[in-house]
Design an enzyme around this catalytic site. Structure first.
Site, PDB file in Angstrom:
ATOM      1  N   CYS A  42       0.756  -1.150   0.091  1.00 40.91           N
ATOM      2  CA  CYS A  42       0.085  -0.001   0.062  1.00 40.91           C
ATOM      3  C   CYS A  42       0.926   1.307   0.074  1.00 40.91           C
ATOM      4  CB  CYS A  42      -0.994   0.070   1.249  1.00 40.91           C
ATOM      5  SG  CYS A  42      -1.850   1.434   1.386  1.00 40.91           S
ATOM      6  N   CYS A  47      -1.651   1.518  -3.089  1.00 40.39           N
ATOM      7  CA  CYS A  47      -2.546   2.764  -2.853  1.00 40.39           C
ATOM      8  C   CYS A  47      -1.977   3.999  -2.870  1.00 40.39           C
ATOM      9  CB  CYS A  47      -3.317   2.374  -1.867  1.00 40.39           C
ATOM     10  SG  CYS A  47      -3.482   0.498  -1.296  1.00 40.39           S
ATOM     11  N   LYS A  50       0.263   5.643  -5.878  1.00 45.87           N
ATOM     12  CA  LYS A  50      -1.140   5.454  -7.022  1.00 45.87           C
ATOM     13  C   LYS A  50      -1.789   6.723  -7.022  1.00 45.87           C
ATOM     14  CE  LYS A  50      -4.724   4.089  -6.631  1.00 45.87           C
ATOM     15  NZ  LYS A  50      -5.400   2.648  -6.354  1.00 45.87           N
ATOM     16  N   TYR A 179      -8.607  -3.666 -11.527  1.00 42.67           N
ATOM     17  CA  TYR A 179      -8.408  -2.623 -10.653  1.00 42.67           C
ATOM     18  C   TYR A 179      -7.131  -1.647 -11.286  1.00 42.67           C
ATOM     19  CZ  TYR A 179     -11.127  -3.568  -6.325  1.00 42.67           C
ATOM     20  OH  TYR A 179     -11.951  -3.603  -5.432  1.00 42.67           O
ATOM     21  N   ALA A 181      -5.134  -2.095 -14.041  1.00 41.86           N
ATOM     22  CA  ALA A 181      -5.041  -1.886 -15.510  1.00 41.86           C
ATOM     23  C   ALA A 181      -5.693  -0.723 -15.562  1.00 41.86           C
ATOM     24  CB  ALA A 181      -5.480  -3.131 -16.329  1.00 41.86           C
ATOM     25  N   GLU A 183      -7.113   1.702 -13.655  1.00 33.64           N
ATOM     26  CA  GLU A 183      -6.526   2.988 -12.923  1.00 33.64           C
ATOM     27  C   GLU A 183      -5.348   3.417 -13.705  1.00 33.64           C
ATOM     28  OE1 GLU A 183      -8.058   2.118  -8.429  1.00 33.64           O
ATOM     29  OE2 GLU A 183      -5.718   1.636  -8.806  1.00 33.64           O
ATOM     30  N   HIS A 440     -28.389  20.320  -1.417  1.00 34.38           N
ATOM     31  CA  HIS A 440     -28.418  20.836  -2.847  1.00 34.38           C
ATOM     32  C   HIS A 440     -27.524  21.842  -2.741  1.00 34.38           C
ATOM     33  CE1 HIS A 440     -30.100  21.394  -6.619  1.00 34.38           C
ATOM     34  NE2 HIS A 440     -30.275  22.776  -6.421  1.00 34.38           N
ATOM     35  N   GLU A 445     -26.855  13.933  -3.661  1.00 35.62           N
ATOM     36  CA  GLU A 445     -28.326  14.061  -3.306  1.00 35.62           C
ATOM     37  C   GLU A 445     -29.460  13.127  -4.244  1.00 35.62           C
ATOM     38  OE1 GLU A 445     -30.525  17.838  -4.606  1.00 35.62           O
ATOM     39  OE2 GLU A 445     -28.543  18.484  -5.511  1.00 35.62           O
TER      40      GLU A 445
HETATM   41  P1  NDP Z   1      -7.319  -8.105 -10.713  1.00 28.99           P
HETATM   42  O1  NDP Z   1      -7.619  -9.382 -10.103  1.00 28.99           O
HETATM   43  O2  NDP Z   1      -8.255  -6.714 -10.527  1.00 28.99           O
HETATM   44  O3  NDP Z   1      -7.422  -8.082 -12.392  1.00 28.99           O
HETATM   45  C1  NDP Z   1      -6.543  -8.961 -13.191  1.00 28.99           C
HETATM   46  C2  NDP Z   1      -6.948  -8.586 -14.585  1.00 28.99           C
HETATM   47  O4  NDP Z   1      -5.865  -9.578 -15.363  1.00 28.99           O
HETATM   48  C3  NDP Z   1      -8.408  -9.258 -14.734  1.00 28.99           C
HETATM   49  O5  NDP Z   1      -8.920  -8.274 -15.828  1.00 28.99           O
HETATM   50  C4  NDP Z   1      -8.289 -10.734 -15.538  1.00 28.99           C
HETATM   51  O6  NDP Z   1      -9.167 -10.957 -16.605  1.00 28.99           O
HETATM   52  C5  NDP Z   1      -6.860 -10.430 -16.204  1.00 28.99           C
HETATM   53  N1  NDP Z   1      -5.976 -11.622 -16.291  1.00 28.99           N
HETATM   54  C6  NDP Z   1      -5.479 -12.610 -15.340  1.00 28.99           C
HETATM   55  N2  NDP Z   1      -4.956 -13.609 -15.892  1.00 28.99           N
HETATM   56  C7  NDP Z   1      -4.710 -13.143 -17.147  1.00 28.99           C
HETATM   57  C8  NDP Z   1      -4.134 -13.891 -18.048  1.00 28.99           C
HETATM   58  N3  NDP Z   1      -3.455 -15.121 -17.993  1.00 28.99           N
HETATM   59  N4  NDP Z   1      -4.218 -13.351 -19.335  1.00 28.99           N
HETATM   60  C9  NDP Z   1      -4.763 -12.108 -19.649  1.00 28.99           C
HETATM   61  N5  NDP Z   1      -5.522 -11.589 -18.693  1.00 28.99           N
HETATM   62  C10 NDP Z   1      -5.387 -12.024 -17.527  1.00 28.99           C
HETATM   63  O7  NDP Z   1      -5.880  -7.728 -10.569  1.00 28.99           O
HETATM   64  P2  NDP Z   1      -4.923  -6.216 -10.399  1.00 28.99           P
HETATM   65  O8  NDP Z   1      -3.745  -6.715 -10.812  1.00 28.99           O
HETATM   66  O9  NDP Z   1      -5.767  -5.188 -11.214  1.00 28.99           O
HETATM   67  O10 NDP Z   1      -5.176  -5.610  -8.995  1.00 28.99           O
HETATM   68  C11 NDP Z   1      -4.779  -6.700  -8.022  1.00 28.99           C
HETATM   69  C12 NDP Z   1      -5.232  -6.582  -6.819  1.00 28.99           C
HETATM   70  O11 NDP Z   1      -4.752  -5.399  -6.130  1.00 28.99           O
HETATM   71  C13 NDP Z   1      -6.873  -6.346  -6.901  1.00 28.99           C
HETATM   72  O12 NDP Z   1      -7.438  -7.502  -6.876  1.00 28.99           O
HETATM   73  C14 NDP Z   1      -7.053  -5.454  -5.825  1.00 28.99           C
HETATM   74  O13 NDP Z   1      -7.381  -6.233  -4.687  1.00 28.99           O
HETATM   75  C15 NDP Z   1      -5.797  -4.626  -5.304  1.00 28.99           C
HETATM   76  N6  NDP Z   1      -5.966  -3.198  -5.867  1.00 28.99           N
HETATM   77  C16 NDP Z   1      -7.086  -2.525  -5.285  1.00 28.99           C
HETATM   78  C17 NDP Z   1      -7.189  -1.156  -5.731  1.00 28.99           C
HETATM   79  C18 NDP Z   1      -8.170  -0.291  -4.891  1.00 28.99           C
HETATM   80  O14 NDP Z   1      -8.731  -0.937  -4.049  1.00 28.99           O
HETATM   81  N7  NDP Z   1      -8.474   0.983  -5.718  1.00 28.99           N
HETATM   82  C19 NDP Z   1      -6.383  -0.656  -6.647  1.00 28.99           C
HETATM   83  C20 NDP Z   1      -5.038  -1.553  -7.259  1.00 28.99           C
HETATM   84  C21 NDP Z   1      -5.232  -2.714  -6.925  1.00 28.99           C
HETATM   85  P3  NDP Z   1     -10.432 -11.560 -16.062  1.00 28.99           P
HETATM   86  O15 NDP Z   1     -11.141 -10.429 -15.823  1.00 28.99           O
HETATM   87  O16 NDP Z   1     -10.808 -12.036 -17.508  1.00 28.99           O
HETATM   88  O17 NDP Z   1     -10.287 -12.665 -15.024  1.00 28.99           O
END
Ligand code: NDP
Length: 457
Positions: A42, A47, A50, A179, A181, A183, A440, A445
């Site tokens: 974090c 977080c 970011k 998340y 990607a 962001e 308002h 609201e």
């Molecule tokens: P996520 O699990 O959110 O997303 C992973 C992405 O990668 C999905 O779109 C998934 O596709 C894709 N994917 C997984 N495997 C493959 C593959 N083999 N080939 C192609 N695409 C693939 O992970 P992130 O890396 O975005 O974030 C990690 C964690 O960090 C999150 O789960 C979250 O808990 C935390 N986080 C929280 C934030 C917040 O609270 N604002 C900000 C950033 C991170 P598909 O959808 O099809 O499964």
């Protein structure tokens, strides 16, 4: 039996630090080992940096919007290296605070990797020392997942490295649709970088409410991100092209040239090589540590909190799990954290704020559902010329009108949803929302003025 420590924690991130401090404040003898820097994902590479990048990237648009309010904006310029330097200083400061807080609580901070030898024994890898503890807490978090399916994965960076990139790239390709990607797609597009996002599905943010996913997906396109769906990386290679450093070949036959290729394919529990098998700790298929509601593993002396347990992978959750563990085991105040109805945000631009069940989950779990939806142009955009809209959605259980979920895409939605989360956690009904007088003029609201049930056409 006497041990060197009452508690030995592995990992000084959000969950480990909170648990260690609370335990030490009860008088327990506590040590915490960290192989990198205090603060964890974090603070160091998640977080916090970011969110600063989000702030940095929002200015360009803010300058543009200001023109609608009478401002003349001279030509702007942006120095990424200067920003990264400031960001680094702030992260250093925060990491230092974590270390100081541990110290003030009387926790011994050990700056090296620790691995488990058995149910009470820990090996410190660099110094070669072995120590014992009555209880061990594993709070090592996660690490970027790199899919093995494509060639040239070594050319991709992850969100772990993105904060160290000192020169703003001209172009970037981001793989994934979760998340991280979405962001970073907004961050780089906001900074004026040619941004491509390649996602294997058809709409980003799987698992979120479908309307939210559609709004975020369209919002990215509107923000200038080149979104490629139903495609994955097939090969990443270095190019000899002087304009771009890498070529990304996709499964749909197309290729994209870019300066940086970033993978955001999820994060895996960081359990490899930790020695958990030496103590007989049970892992799930993805390497996460299996725990009960008390964060206890199958080994009675070992607990685990945070992302390494792959429950709800969010900082405040790790903190609450760590705190509950320390209160229970050391403070004489047994309780466990309730993982239901946790408000969360995705810092897209505009951001997402969400709590509770999506429409799809609510239908599956509760049957008949009432939906209230509002899609409108925020007041500010009337003058700024910004075309983005706000989406607000309330998911209500038909039988007793309890609000099961609330989802927003729009400015300030993370701030709004934190407060809405209280009402949803208290099982407020739609009538409770309606009984609340509107503030308002505000975006929020709308949440207390939606009276007409949404009927699909
Ligand atoms: P996520 O699990 O959110 O997303 C992973 C992405 O990668 C999905 O779109 C998934 O596709 C894709 N994917 C997984 N495997 C493959 C593959 N083999 N080939 C192609 N695409 C693939 O992970 P992130 O890396 O975005 O974030 C990690 C964690 O960090 C999150 O789960 C979250 O808990 C935390 N986080 C929280 C934030 C917040 O609270 N604002 C900000 C950033 C991170 P598909 O959808 O099809 O499964």
């Amino acid at each position: 039996m006497s041990y060197d420590y009452d508690l030995f924690t592995i990992g000084a991130g959000s969950g480990g630090v909170r648990a260690s401090r609370i335990a030490a404040l009860t008088g327990a003898k506590v040590a915490i080992a960290e192989e990198f820097r205090t603060g964890g994902t974090c603070v160091i590479r998640g977080c916090v940096p970011k969110k600063f990048m989000v702030y940095a990237s929002e200015y360009r648009k803010a300058f543009k919007d200001a023109k609608g309010f009478g401002y003349t904006i001279p030509e702007i310029s942006y120095d990424h290296k200067a920003f990264i330097t400031s960001l680094g200083s702030e992260v250093d400061r925060l990491s230092g605070i974590y270390a100081r807080n541990l110290n003030n609580a009387g926790v011994e901070l050990i700056h090296e990797r620790a691995e488990i030898v058995d149910a009470h024994t820990i090996k410190l890898v660099k110094s070669g020392k072995t120590v014992t503890a009555e209880r061990i807490l594993v709070a090592v978090g996660g690490t970027p997942f790199v899919p093995g399916e494509f060639e040239g994965a070594e050319h991709c960076i992850s969100s772990d490295q993105i904060f160290d990139v000192e020169e703003l790239p001209k172009s970037i390709v981001i793989g994934g649709g979760g998340y991280i990607a979405v962001e970073f797609a907004h961050i780089f597009a906001g900074l004026g970088v040619e941004t491509h996002l390649v996602y294997r599905g058809d709409t980003v943010l799987r698992g979120f409410d479908d309307d939210i996913r559609t709004a975020v997906h369209q919002g990215m396109v509107q923000a200038g991100v080149h979104v490629v769906t139903s495609a994955v990386f097939e090969k990443v290679s270095k190019t000899s092209d002087s304009d771009h450093q890498y070529k990304v070949e996709l499964s749909n036959g197309h290729a994209i040239d870019a300066d940086i290729v970033m993978g955001a394919f999820g994060r895996s529990p960081y359990t490899k090589g930790l020695g958990l098998e030496n103590a007989g700790v049970e892992l799930a298929a993805n390497g996460s540590i299996k725990v009960d509601e008390w964060s206890k593993t199958n080994v009675p002396t070992i607990w685990a909190v945070g992302d390494v347990t792959d429950r709800v992978n969010l900082t405040p959750v790790a903190i609450r799990e760590g705190h509950a563990f320390a209160d229970t085991e050391f403070g004489g105040k047994p309780h466990h954290f309730d993982h239901d109805k946790i408000a969360t945000a995705v810092f897209t631009q505009p951001p997402v704020g969400t709590v509770g069940l999506s429409e799809e989950q609510a239908r599956a779990e509760h049957g008949e559902i009432d939906i209230y939806k509002s899609d409108f142009k925020p007041m500010k955009n009337a003058l700024s010329g910004d075309q983005s809209r706000v989406l607000m959605k309330i998911v209500v259980r038909a039988s007793d009108q309890v609000v099961l979920g609330c989802h927003i895409v729009g400015p300030d939605s993370p701030e709004i949803i934190q407060a809405v989360g209280i009402a949803v956690k208290m099982n407020a009904t739609k009538q409770d929302f309606d009984n609340t007088c509107a503030l308002h003029p505000s975006l929020a609201e709308e949440l207390v003025t939606m009276r007409t049930k949404f009927v699909p056409t």
